[in-house]
Write a protein that holds these residues in place. Structure first.
Motif, mmCIF file in Angstrom:
data_model
loop_
_atom_site.group_PDB
_atom_site.id
_atom_site.type_symbol
_atom_site.label_atom_id
_atom_site.label_comp_id
_atom_site.label_asym_id
_atom_site.label_seq_id
_atom_site.Cartn_x
_atom_site.Cartn_y
_atom_site.Cartn_z
ATOM 1 N N GLU A 1 23.693 9.874 -30.031
ATOM 2 C CA GLU A 1 24.943 9.184 -30.335
ATOM 3 C C GLU A 1 25.635 9.780 -31.556
ATOM 4 O O GLU A 1 26.854 9.922 -31.564
ATOM 5 N N ASP A 2 24.885 10.103 -32.580
ATOM 6 C CA ASP A 2 25.460 10.681 -33.801
ATOM 7 C C ASP A 2 25.440 12.200 -33.673
ATOM 8 O O ASP A 2 24.383 12.827 -33.750
ATOM 9 N N HIS A 3 26.591 12.795 -33.472
ATOM 10 C CA HIS A 3 26.655 14.242 -33.284
ATOM 11 C C HIS A 3 26.406 15.012 -34.568
ATOM 12 O O HIS A 3 26.250 16.233 -34.521
ATOM 13 N N ARG A 4 26.366 14.317 -35.702
ATOM 14 C CA ARG A 4 26.014 15.009 -36.937
ATOM 15 C C ARG A 4 24.543 15.401 -36.959
ATOM 16 O O ARG A 4 24.130 16.215 -37.783
ATOM 17 N N ALA A 5 23.755 14.837 -36.063
ATOM 18 C CA ALA A 5 22.324 15.169 -35.984
ATOM 19 C C ALA A 5 22.039 16.256 -34.961
ATOM 20 O O ALA A 5 20.876 16.580 -34.729
ATOM 21 N N LEU A 6 23.075 16.832 -34.348
ATOM 22 C CA LEU A 6 22.856 17.837 -33.308
ATOM 23 C C LEU A 6 22.231 19.109 -33.859
ATOM 24 O O LEU A 6 21.335 19.686 -33.242
ATOM 25 N N ASP A 7 22.691 19.553 -35.022
ATOM 26 C CA ASP A 7 22.115 20.769 -35.602
ATOM 27 C C ASP A 7 20.626 20.611 -35.859
ATOM 28 O O ASP A 7 19.820 21.503 -35.556
ATOM 29 N N VAL B 1 28.597 24.135 -28.567
ATOM 30 C CA VAL B 1 27.994 25.466 -28.537
ATOM 31 C C VAL B 1 28.962 26.498 -29.110
ATOM 32 O O VAL B 1 28.554 27.401 -29.858
ATOM 33 N N LYS B 2 30.245 26.376 -28.777
ATOM 34 C CA LYS B 2 31.220 27.326 -29.307
ATOM 35 C C LYS B 2 31.355 27.214 -30.819
ATOM 36 O O LYS B 2 31.532 28.216 -31.523
ATOM 37 N N ALA C 1 16.371 26.213 -26.407
ATOM 38 C CA ALA C 1 16.642 25.055 -27.256
ATOM 39 C C ALA C 1 17.937 24.352 -26.853
ATOM 40 O O ALA C 1 18.006 23.115 -26.853
ATOM 41 N N LEU C 2 18.959 25.108 -26.499
ATOM 42 C CA LEU C 2 20.218 24.501 -26.067
ATOM 43 C C LEU C 2 20.057 23.784 -24.727
ATOM 44 O O LEU C 2 20.713 22.768 -24.476
ATOM 45 N N THR C 3 19.185 24.309 -23.865
ATOM 46 C CA THR C 3 18.914 23.618 -22.595
ATOM 47 C C THR C 3 18.295 22.252 -22.854
ATOM 48 O O THR C 3 18.671 21.253 -22.220
ATOM 49 N N LYS C 4 17.347 22.190 -23.783
ATOM 50 C CA LYS C 4 16.748 20.900 -24.131
ATOM 51 C C LYS C 4 17.779 19.962 -24.757
ATOM 52 O O LYS C 4 17.755 18.754 -24.505
ATOM 53 N N THR C 5 18.687 20.518 -25.553
ATOM 54 C CA THR C 5 19.723 19.692 -26.167
ATOM 55 C C THR C 5 20.693 19.168 -25.122
ATOM 56 O O THR C 5 21.150 18.018 -25.199
ATOM 57 N N TYR C 6 21.020 19.980 -24.130
ATOM 58 C CA TYR C 6 21.929 19.535 -23.069
ATOM 59 C C TYR C 6 21.325 18.372 -22.271
ATOM 60 O O TYR C 6 22.035 17.440 -21.882
ATOM 61 N N VAL C 7 20.006 18.439 -22.034
ATOM 62 C CA VAL C 7 19.344 17.353 -21.295
ATOM 63 C C VAL C 7 19.421 16.044 -22.082
ATOM 64 O O VAL C 7 19.601 14.967 -21.495
ATOM 65 N N ALA C 8 19.319 16.130 -23.414
ATOM 66 C CA ALA C 8 19.342 14.929 -24.258
ATOM 67 C C ALA C 8 20.725 14.634 -24.817
ATOM 68 O O ALA C 8 20.852 13.825 -25.745
ATOM 69 N N ARG D 1 29.060 25.824 -33.092
ATOM 70 C CA ARG D 1 27.835 25.989 -33.866
ATOM 71 C C ARG D 1 26.932 27.090 -33.344
ATOM 72 O O ARG D 1 25.855 27.330 -33.905
ATOM 73 N N GLY D 2 27.338 27.779 -32.285
ATOM 74 C CA GLY D 2 26.493 28.810 -31.699
ATOM 75 C C GLY D 2 26.102 29.918 -32.653
ATOM 76 O O GLY D 2 24.915 30.254 -32.777
ATOM 77 N N PRO D 3 27.037 30.539 -33.383
ATOM 78 C CA PRO D 3 26.650 31.627 -34.293
ATOM 79 C C PRO D 3 25.667 31.191 -35.376
ATOM 80 O O PRO D 3 24.743 31.926 -35.719
ATOM 81 N N VAL D 4 25.860 29.980 -35.907
ATOM 82 C CA VAL D 4 24.955 29.499 -36.953
ATOM 83 C C VAL D 4 23.556 29.272 -36.390
ATOM 84 O O VAL D 4 22.544 29.639 -36.998
ATOM 85 N N LEU D 5 23.481 28.686 -35.198
ATOM 86 C CA LEU D 5 22.179 28.427 -34.585
ATOM 87 C C LEU D 5 21.494 29.724 -34.166
ATOM 88 O O LEU D 5 20.264 29.819 -34.180
ATOM 89 N N LEU D 6 22.289 30.732 -33.797
ATOM 90 C CA LEU D 6 21.685 32.019 -33.437
ATOM 91 C C LEU D 6 21.041 32.671 -34.661
ATOM 92 O O LEU D 6 19.974 33.303 -34.548
#
Length: 231
Positions: free
Chosen positions: A116-122, A76-77, A104-111, A79-84
């Protein structure tokens, strides 16, 4: 004087002697120059190397090694500005964009453990932003509709604040004219909003005394000339 006689052998030698200079007059260099020079083949064209994206290239052009985020907070720290900015592109209100990103971040935290691949987080967060915003659009209740004439709101005339203040002042002057005991009971009952039992307990009298004293006080207030318009 004797005449020279050419025999067949001497005639052949003479022909050979005359033909020899002609053959020697053509240098070998001319024969060599006439032959076309062999062409050297052009070097084969090689395809340009594929370009790598900016995050995958390091300072010297090599691909940066893939390093997963150690925690959800670090993601979050970073990629937060880009996602905002992505959330603000979906809504015009900055406060709504922050709420949308928070959801959206709450849903991401649950999953988080399943990704596994953090490159797909964005991509996961952006898809959650779009799905959440689409759900909000569908649930939005439309309260406005087009009509031929503008509806005029009916305004109900309310009491005049100046008149209310004048009446309040007149009532208080009338209360001040009451005897001390009656004035105390009226104030506790109607200004402090106490019950008859509570008023009796505060003054140390019975409930019947409170009822009779308040009744006499209200009778005197009705007879006050300043409160005549109220009657």
């Amino acid at each position: 004087m004797t005449t020279p006689v050419c025999t067949g052998a001497s005639r052949g030698a003479a022909v050979t002697a005359q033909a020899a200079p002609r053959s020697q007059a053509v240098p070998r260099a001319h024969a060599t120059a006439r032959t076309p020079a062999a062409r050297t083949p052009a070097p084969a064209r090689t395809s340009a190397p594929a370009r790598t994206s900016a995050p995958e290239r390091s300072l010297y052009g090599a691909r940066a090694p893939y390093v997963p985020y150690p925690s959800f907070t670090s993601f979050v720290k970073a990629r937060g500005p880009v996602l905002l900015r992505a959330a603000r592109s979906l809504t015009a209100n900055p406060s709504d964009a922050e709420d949308l990103l928070q959801t959206a971040l709450t849903k991401t935290y649950v999953a988080w453990e399943r990704i596994e691949d953090h490159r797909a987080l964005d991509g996961y967060v952006r898809r959650a932003l779009l799905n959440t915003r689409t759900s909000q659009w569908r649930k939005r209740k439309v309260d406005e509709f087009a009509c031929d004439e503008l509806p005029e709101q009916e305004t109900v005339p309310g009491p005049d604040p100046a008149e209310q203040q004048t009446l309040h002042d007149a009532m208080w002057r009338a209360v001040l004219k009451l005897p001390d005991r009656q004035r105390a009971m009226v104030v506790l009952r109607y200004y402090e909003d106490l019950s008859e039992a509570q008023t009796a307990e505060v003054l140390g009298v019975s409930v019947g005394t409170v009822k009779s004293a308040v009744s006499r006080a209200l009778g005197k207030l009705r007879q006050d000339p300043e409160l005549a318009p109220v009657r």
